[in-house]
Scaffold this active site. Structure first.
Site, short mmCIF file in Angstrom:
data_model
loop_
_atom_site.label_atom_id
_atom_site.label_comp_id
_atom_site.label_asym_id
_atom_site.label_seq_id
_atom_site.Cartn_x
_atom_site.Cartn_y
_atom_site.Cartn_z
N THR A 45 84.97 40.65 -38.97
CA THR A 45 85.29 39.23 -38.92
C THR A 45 84.13 38.40 -38.38
O THR A 45 84.01 37.22 -38.69
CB THR A 45 86.55 39.02 -38.06
N TYR A 128 87.61 53.17 -37.02
CA TYR A 128 88.00 52.07 -37.90
C TYR A 128 88.28 52.65 -39.28
O TYR A 128 87.37 52.99 -40.03
CB TYR A 128 86.89 51.03 -37.95
N LYS A 156 91.84 51.81 -35.46
CA LYS A 156 92.24 50.56 -36.10
C LYS A 156 92.73 50.95 -37.48
O LYS A 156 91.94 51.34 -38.35
CB LYS A 156 91.10 49.56 -36.18
N ILE A 199 94.52 44.76 -33.82
CA ILE A 199 93.23 44.08 -33.85
C ILE A 199 93.32 43.11 -35.01
O ILE A 199 93.20 43.51 -36.17
CB ILE A 199 92.07 45.08 -34.02
#
Length: 286
Positions: A45, A128, A156, A199
């Site tokens: 992001t 991730y 995540k 998250i």
């Protein structure tokens, strides 16, 4: 155990295309004041690939300071030995480390990779797992193998929704291993299955409402859960109507929280129609 809400900060730019560090700090302060457990710096992001090394260091220094001052947790996107050392040097709680992208090494290769990285890393790892970006699917069995590695403390989990592997993993969750939702619109179903938090880029907007949803599941307050799940899911879908974080930046700019809605190539600014729809959804949530 990592629990609660982590906000992966955007990187706002000013009208001269410089990183607007004052706006980064204001965003960090606001989401933490609104109840977020911690921040993620240099996650997807934050457009880290579009930042210079000096800009990356500036963002890391600022977010580390804010988290230290507020007693908040800090995750740092780190995918190299140097980045992992930087994360440790800034007192990060953990590094958010991507499943190796593009190569598609197979699940055995992923386990071998994280075995080596975790053994050498000076900071704990959060895996991730985002197969629609990496090209590499991870089964629940492989996620359990990763959870068993020393120095790997969570995932995540962003497989595109709630999958059979999500259900399998959370039916018998590994002890001490945090499963944090990374699919914003599917946060509530993940929490219903026993997830530990999220998250969530969407939580730049309506931060306190996302916190309330996580806390409502923890308390078993189904009345609050039902009231929040639909509106927050709709907000998340609106914020992801175009590539992340373009709509989020558009909303934050419309709210006067960042100086511009600009992104850097290869991203392009979001359309006015999608920004307006997301602003409407956010306004309805209060």
């Amino acid at each position: 155990m990592l629990t609660g809400l982590f906000v992966p900060l955007i990187t706002p730019f000013d009208r001269e295309d410089r990183v607007a560090l004052d706006a980064v700090e204001a965003l960090a302060d606001q989401v933490l004041a609104d109840g977020a457990t911690g921040l993620v710096a240099l996650g997807t992001t934050g457009e880290p690939g579009a930042l210079t090394p000096a800009e990356q260091r500036a963002v890391l220094n600022l977010t580390a300071r804010v988290c230290h001052e507020r007693g908040a947790q800090l995750l740092i996107g780190a995918n190299s030995p140097e980045a992992l050392r930087d994360a440790a040097g800034r007192g990060a709680t953990a590094a958010l480390t991507l499943v190796p992208p593009f190569l598609r090494p197979g699940e055995e290769g992923v386990v071998a990779y994280f075995t080596k990285v975790a053994a050498e890393s000076p900071v704990p790892l959060v895996v991730y797992d985002i197969p629609y970006r990496t090209g590499q699917h991870l089964s629940a069995a492989t996620l359990r193998r990763l959870a068993a590695l020393p120095n790997v403390i969570g995932v995540k989990h962003a497989p595109g929704g709630v999958t059979d592997d999500t259900v399998d993993l959370l039916a018998d969750p590994p002890a001490g291993f945090a499963v944090l939702g990374g699919e914003d619109a599917f946060l509530s179903p993940l929490l219903a299955l026993g997830g530990h938090g999220g998250i969530l880029a969407s939580a730049h907007v309506a931060t306190s409402r996302f916190v309330e949803l996580i806390e409502a599941w923890e308390k078993g307050d189904l009345t609050a859960v039902r009231a929040l799940t639909g509106p927050l899911g709709a907000l998340s879908r609106a914020l992801f109507a175009e590539p992340n974080p373009t709509v989020i930046k558009g909303v934050l700019h419309a709210q006067g929280r960042i100086p511009t809605a600009e992104v850097r190539l290869p991203l392009l600014p979001a359309s006015a129609a999608h920004v307006e729809e997301a602003v409407r959804r956010a306004t309805a949530l209060g």
